[in-house]
Design a protein around this motif. Structure first.
Motif, PDB file in Angstrom:
ATOM      1  N   UNK A 103       0.866  -1.180   0.000  1.00 16.15           N
ATOM      2  CA  UNK A 103       0.000   0.000   0.000  1.00 16.15           C
ATOM      3  C   UNK A 103       0.902   1.229   0.000  1.00 16.15           C
ATOM      4  N   UNK A 104       1.471   1.521  -1.147  1.00 16.06           N
ATOM      5  CA  UNK A 104       2.431   2.615  -1.245  1.00 16.06           C
ATOM      6  C   UNK A 104       1.768   3.984  -1.245  1.00 16.06           C
ATOM      7  N   UNK A 105       0.606   4.090  -1.858  1.00 12.61           N
ATOM      8  CA  UNK A 105      -0.053   5.389  -1.967  1.00 12.61           C
ATOM      9  C   UNK A 105      -1.479   5.304  -1.456  1.00 12.61           C
ATOM     10  N   UNK A 106      -1.773   6.117  -0.466  1.00 10.37           N
ATOM     11  CA  UNK A 106      -3.145   6.219   0.013  1.00 10.37           C
ATOM     12  C   UNK A 106      -3.836   7.258  -0.854  1.00 10.37           C
ATOM     13  N   UNK A 107      -4.867   6.819  -1.543  1.00  7.13           N
ATOM     14  CA  UNK A 107      -5.598   7.702  -2.449  1.00  7.13           C
ATOM     15  C   UNK A 107      -6.979   8.080  -1.904  1.00  7.13           C
ATOM     16  N   UNK A 108      -7.544   7.193  -1.073  1.00  6.66           N
ATOM     17  CA  UNK A 108      -8.908   7.411  -0.582  1.00  6.66           C
ATOM     18  C   UNK A 108      -9.064   6.747   0.779  1.00  6.66           C
ATOM     19  N   UNK A 109      -9.800   7.415   1.654  1.00  4.65           N
ATOM     20  CA  UNK A 109     -10.140   6.859   2.970  1.00  4.65           C
ATOM     21  C   UNK A 109     -11.642   6.981   3.140  1.00  4.65           C
ATOM     22  N   UNK A 110     -12.299   5.869   3.486  1.00  6.17           N
ATOM     23  CA  UNK A 110     -13.727   5.850   3.805  1.00  6.17           C
ATOM     24  C   UNK A 110     -13.869   5.448   5.261  1.00  6.17           C
ATOM     25  N   UNK A 111     -14.562   6.272   6.051  1.00  3.81           N
ATOM     26  CA  UNK A 111     -14.773   5.977   7.467  1.00  3.81           C
ATOM     27  C   UNK A 111     -16.258   5.788   7.689  1.00  3.81           C
ATOM     28  N   UNK A 112     -16.628   4.569   8.078  1.00  6.27           N
ATOM     29  CA  UNK A 112     -18.020   4.207   8.319  1.00  6.27           C
ATOM     30  C   UNK A 112     -18.306   4.336   9.808  1.00  6.27           C
ATOM     31  N   UNK A 113     -19.274   5.208  10.153  1.00  3.63           N
ATOM     32  CA  UNK A 113     -19.625   5.449  11.554  1.00  3.63           C
ATOM     33  C   UNK A 113     -21.122   5.300  11.757  1.00  3.63           C
ATOM     34  N   UNK A 114     -21.544   5.410  13.011  1.00  2.47           N
ATOM     35  CA  UNK A 114     -22.967   5.409  13.319  1.00  2.47           C
ATOM     36  C   UNK A 114     -23.644   6.713  12.880  1.00  2.47           C
ATOM     37  N   UNK A 115     -22.889   7.704  12.451  1.00  9.42           N
ATOM     38  CA  UNK A 115     -23.427   8.959  11.926  1.00  9.42           C
ATOM     39  C   UNK A 115     -23.463   8.979  10.399  1.00  9.42           C
ATOM     40  N   UNK A 116     -22.899   7.956   9.762  1.00  8.85           N
ATOM     41  CA  UNK A 116     -22.840   7.890   8.311  1.00  8.85           C
ATOM     42  C   UNK A 116     -21.436   7.540   7.844  1.00  8.85           C
ATOM     43  N   UNK A 117     -21.268   7.497   6.541  1.00 16.10           N
ATOM     44  CA  UNK A 117     -19.966   7.190   5.942  1.00 16.10           C
ATOM     45  C   UNK A 117     -19.374   8.472   5.376  1.00 16.10           C
TER      46      UNK A 117
END
Length: 124
Positions: A103-117
């Motif tokens: 995983x050399x390059x982080x291009x996107x982060x998705x965080x799923x919570x109880x308030x939404x994604x």
């Protein structure tokens, strides 16, 4: 003092190059990118802005990279999902490097919570 100076320089450098990842003040957390030059490491810091924030999952590059919670700070001892944060609790995470997974390059982060994604396009 020298060690603190390098950490400060690294933090200022990362903030000037990368800045805060969040732009919406209504989000239930703040997400920043931290870089420690003297340790040659970088990570993402999530600070809860509300009580009872439940993080169900953090996907890096749509799940193509593993999320490492194991090195996280002592405030939240959870090393797996889901985990719960109180207001101003901190959770650190980074891409994990495992055999066969690069995983050399982080291009996107998705965080799923109880308030939404919440999704972030990462440029640094």
């Amino acid at each position: 003092m020298k060690k603190n100076r390098w950490f400060l320089v690294g933090t200022l450098l990362s903030l000037s190059l990368f800045g805060n990842l969040y732009a919406n003040n209504e989000m239930p957390f703040k997400l920043t990118y931290e870089r420690q030059i003297e340790k040659y490491s970088s990570f993402y810091r999530m600070v809860s802005l509300v009580d009872n924030l439940v993080v169900n999952n953090i996907l890096i590059n749509k799940g193509k990279c593993i999320t490492d919670l194991a090195f996280s700070d002592k405030m939240t001892k959870s090393k797996s999902f889901p985990f719960k944060l109180s207001e101003y609790d901190v959770k650190n995470f980074q891409p994990a490097y495992a055999v066969g997974i690069v995983c050399e390059s982080v291009m996107r982060i998705d965080i799923e919570t109880n308030f939404g994604t919440y999704s972030f396009d990462v440029e640094h």
